[in-house]
Design a protein around this motif. Structure first.
Motif, PDB file in Angstrom:
ATOM      1  N   SER A  70       0.840  -1.198   0.000  1.00 50.25           N
ATOM      2  CA  SER A  70       0.000   0.000   0.000  1.00 50.25           C
ATOM      3  C   SER A  70       0.874   1.246   0.000  1.00 50.25           C
ATOM      4  CB  SER A  70      -0.921   0.010   1.220  1.00 50.25           C
ATOM      5  OG  SER A  70      -0.174   0.080   2.413  1.00 50.25           O
ATOM      6  N   TRP A  71       0.259   2.374  -0.355  1.00 45.29           N
ATOM      7  CA  TRP A  71       0.956   3.648  -0.278  1.00 45.29           C
ATOM      8  C   TRP A  71       0.044   4.662   0.374  1.00 45.29           C
ATOM      9  CZ3 TRP A  71      -1.118   2.226  -5.023  1.00 45.29           C
ATOM     10  CH2 TRP A  71      -2.055   3.099  -5.558  1.00 45.29           C
ATOM     11  N   ASP A  72       0.664   5.614   1.048  1.00 45.83           N
ATOM     12  CA  ASP A  72      -0.051   6.751   1.612  1.00 45.83           C
ATOM     13  C   ASP A  72       0.962   7.849   1.895  1.00 45.83           C
ATOM     14  OD1 ASP A  72       1.171   5.765   3.885  1.00 45.83           O
ATOM     15  OD2 ASP A  72      -0.626   5.617   5.068  1.00 45.83           O
ATOM     16  N   ASP A  74       1.768  11.685   4.469  1.00 41.78           N
ATOM     17  CA  ASP A  74       1.376  12.699   5.444  1.00 41.78           C
ATOM     18  C   ASP A  74       1.957  14.028   4.957  1.00 41.78           C
ATOM     19  OD1 ASP A  74       4.087  12.714   6.217  1.00 41.78           O
ATOM     20  OD2 ASP A  74       3.724  11.465   7.980  1.00 41.78           O
ATOM     21  N   ASN A  75       2.096  15.005   5.802  1.00 40.45           N
ATOM     22  CA  ASN A  75       2.579  16.316   5.378  1.00 40.45           C
ATOM     23  C   ASN A  75       4.057  16.356   5.026  1.00 40.45           C
ATOM     24  OD1 ASN A  75       0.073  17.495   5.648  1.00 40.45           O
ATOM     25  ND2 ASN A  75       0.420  18.070   7.779  1.00 40.45           N
ATOM     26  N   GLN A  76       4.816  15.335   5.420  1.00 38.26           N
ATOM     27  CA  GLN A  76       6.262  15.356   5.194  1.00 38.26           C
ATOM     28  C   GLN A  76       6.778  14.241   4.302  1.00 38.26           C
ATOM     29  OE1 GLN A  76       7.848  15.306   9.165  1.00 38.26           O
ATOM     30  NE2 GLN A  76       7.697  17.519   9.350  1.00 38.26           N
ATOM     31  N   SER A  77       6.115  13.099   4.303  1.00 38.35           N
ATOM     32  CA  SER A  77       6.667  11.915   3.640  1.00 38.35           C
ATOM     33  C   SER A  77       5.614  11.136   2.881  1.00 38.35           C
ATOM     34  CB  SER A  77       7.292  10.969   4.670  1.00 38.35           C
ATOM     35  OG  SER A  77       8.339  11.605   5.366  1.00 38.35           O
ATOM     36  N   GLY A  78       6.082  10.412   1.877  1.00 36.24           N
ATOM     37  CA  GLY A  78       5.283   9.398   1.196  1.00 36.24           C
ATOM     38  C   GLY A  78       5.759   8.042   1.674  1.00 36.24           C
ATOM     39  N   TYR A  79       4.824   7.098   1.795  1.00 30.73           N
ATOM     40  CA  TYR A  79       5.151   5.780   2.350  1.00 30.73           C
ATOM     41  C   TYR A  79       4.687   4.680   1.410  1.00 30.73           C
ATOM     42  CZ  TYR A  79       5.328   8.642   6.552  1.00 30.73           C
ATOM     43  OH  TYR A  79       5.614   9.627   7.461  1.00 30.73           O
ATOM     44  N   VAL A  80       5.523   3.664   1.259  1.00 34.87           N
ATOM     45  CA  VAL A  80       5.122   2.421   0.622  1.00 34.87           C
ATOM     46  C   VAL A  80       5.327   1.344   1.675  1.00 34.87           C
ATOM     47  CG1 VAL A  80       5.479   0.793  -1.259  1.00 34.87           C
ATOM     48  CG2 VAL A  80       5.833   3.245  -1.659  1.00 34.87           C
ATOM     49  N   ARG A  81       4.241   0.592   1.947  1.00 33.52           N
ATOM     50  CA  ARG A  81       4.291  -0.450   2.982  1.00 33.52           C
ATOM     51  C   ARG A  81       4.088  -1.817   2.346  1.00 33.52           C
ATOM     52  NH1 ARG A  81       1.984   4.024   5.484  1.00 33.52           N
ATOM     53  NH2 ARG A  81       3.081   4.619   7.394  1.00 33.52           N
ATOM     54  N   ILE A  82       4.929  -2.761   2.772  1.00 34.38           N
ATOM     55  CA  ILE A  82       4.878  -4.133   2.272  1.00 34.38           C
ATOM     56  C   ILE A  82       4.628  -5.042   3.461  1.00 34.38           C
ATOM     57  CG2 ILE A  82       6.145  -5.951   1.073  1.00 34.38           C
ATOM     58  CD1 ILE A  82       7.940  -3.496   0.070  1.00 34.38           C
ATOM     59  N   ARG A  83       3.543  -5.783   3.410  1.00 35.60           N
ATOM     60  CA  ARG A  83       3.160  -6.667   4.523  1.00 35.60           C
ATOM     61  C   ARG A  83       3.161  -8.097   4.025  1.00 35.60           C
ATOM     62  NH1 ARG A  83       1.374  -9.804   8.088  1.00 35.60           N
ATOM     63  NH2 ARG A  83       0.031  -9.164   9.795  1.00 35.60           N
ATOM     64  N   ASP A  84       4.012  -8.935   4.620  1.00 38.83           N
ATOM     65  CA  ASP A  84       3.992 -10.351   4.279  1.00 38.83           C
ATOM     66  C   ASP A  84       3.373 -11.132   5.429  1.00 38.83           C
ATOM     67  OD1 ASP A  84       6.013 -11.423   6.160  1.00 38.83           O
ATOM     68  OD2 ASP A  84       7.498 -10.406   4.916  1.00 38.83           O
ATOM     69  N   ARG A  85       3.136 -12.410   5.212  1.00 41.76           N
ATOM     70  CA  ARG A  85       2.550 -13.284   6.226  1.00 41.76           C
ATOM     71  C   ARG A  85       3.501 -14.430   6.561  1.00 41.76           C
ATOM     72  NH1 ARG A  85      -0.504  -9.553   5.542  1.00 41.76           N
ATOM     73  NH2 ARG A  85      -2.736  -9.459   5.810  1.00 41.76           N
TER      74      ARG A  85
END
Length: 153
Positions: A70-72, A74-85
């Motif tokens: 996922s990506w999202d 805030d006011n300072q940074s962009g984030y890409v999050r990777i979630r494994d199981r």
């Protein structure tokens, strides 16, 4: 030296995941923005995209049956999050992930993770690895938002 590009965080995530998925067709993954739209721009180069691909490869290689990306922002940074199981990272190794050179697995030395940290830090960002409370690992790539007057380098 790699050329820096200005790109919305969502477009960066989609394009990088699409390139990666071609090389890893057997890996089930789901990609979605946590919020509507592509979001604000980040400035990054091909080494940052490769860092994201390294994190995706780590998630795919851990034995997880699927990866959520996922990506999202805030006011300072962009984030890409990777979630494994997968099984998660042993607590004794978690603190040293991304530092020179640790044994990350039986098959690797952690060099890809080290290079990922270096590329992202050079771009002004960071890589965070945590164990999810219900199992698996969450890797977060955080990149600073581009200034309004930043242009392609």
């Amino acid at each position: 030296m790699a050329q820096t590009r200005r790109q919305p965080i969502g477009a960066f995530a989609r394009e990088t995941v699409a390139r990666w998925a071609v090389r890893r067709p057997g890996v089930r993954h789901r990609l979605q923005g946590a919020v509507a739209g592509d979001g604000p721009a980040i400035c990054c180069d091909s080494t940052v995209a490769q860092a994201l691909e390294n994190l995706l490869n780590n998630a795919a290689d851990c034995g997880s049956d699927a990866i959520d990306i996922s990506w999202d922002w805030d006011n300072q940074s962009g984030y890409v999050r990777i979630r494994d199981r997968g099984p998660g990272i042993p607590p004794e190794m978690l603190e040293d992930m991304g530092k020179p050179v640790i044994r990350a697995s039986r098959t690797g030395l952690g060099i890809g993770l080290l290079l990922s940290h270096a590329a992202v830090e050079r771009a002004g960002g960071r890589v965070e690895l945590t164990n999810a409370t219900d199992g698996g690992t969450l890797a977060t790539l955080a990149l600073p938002l581009a200034a309004v007057d930043d242009s392609d380098a």
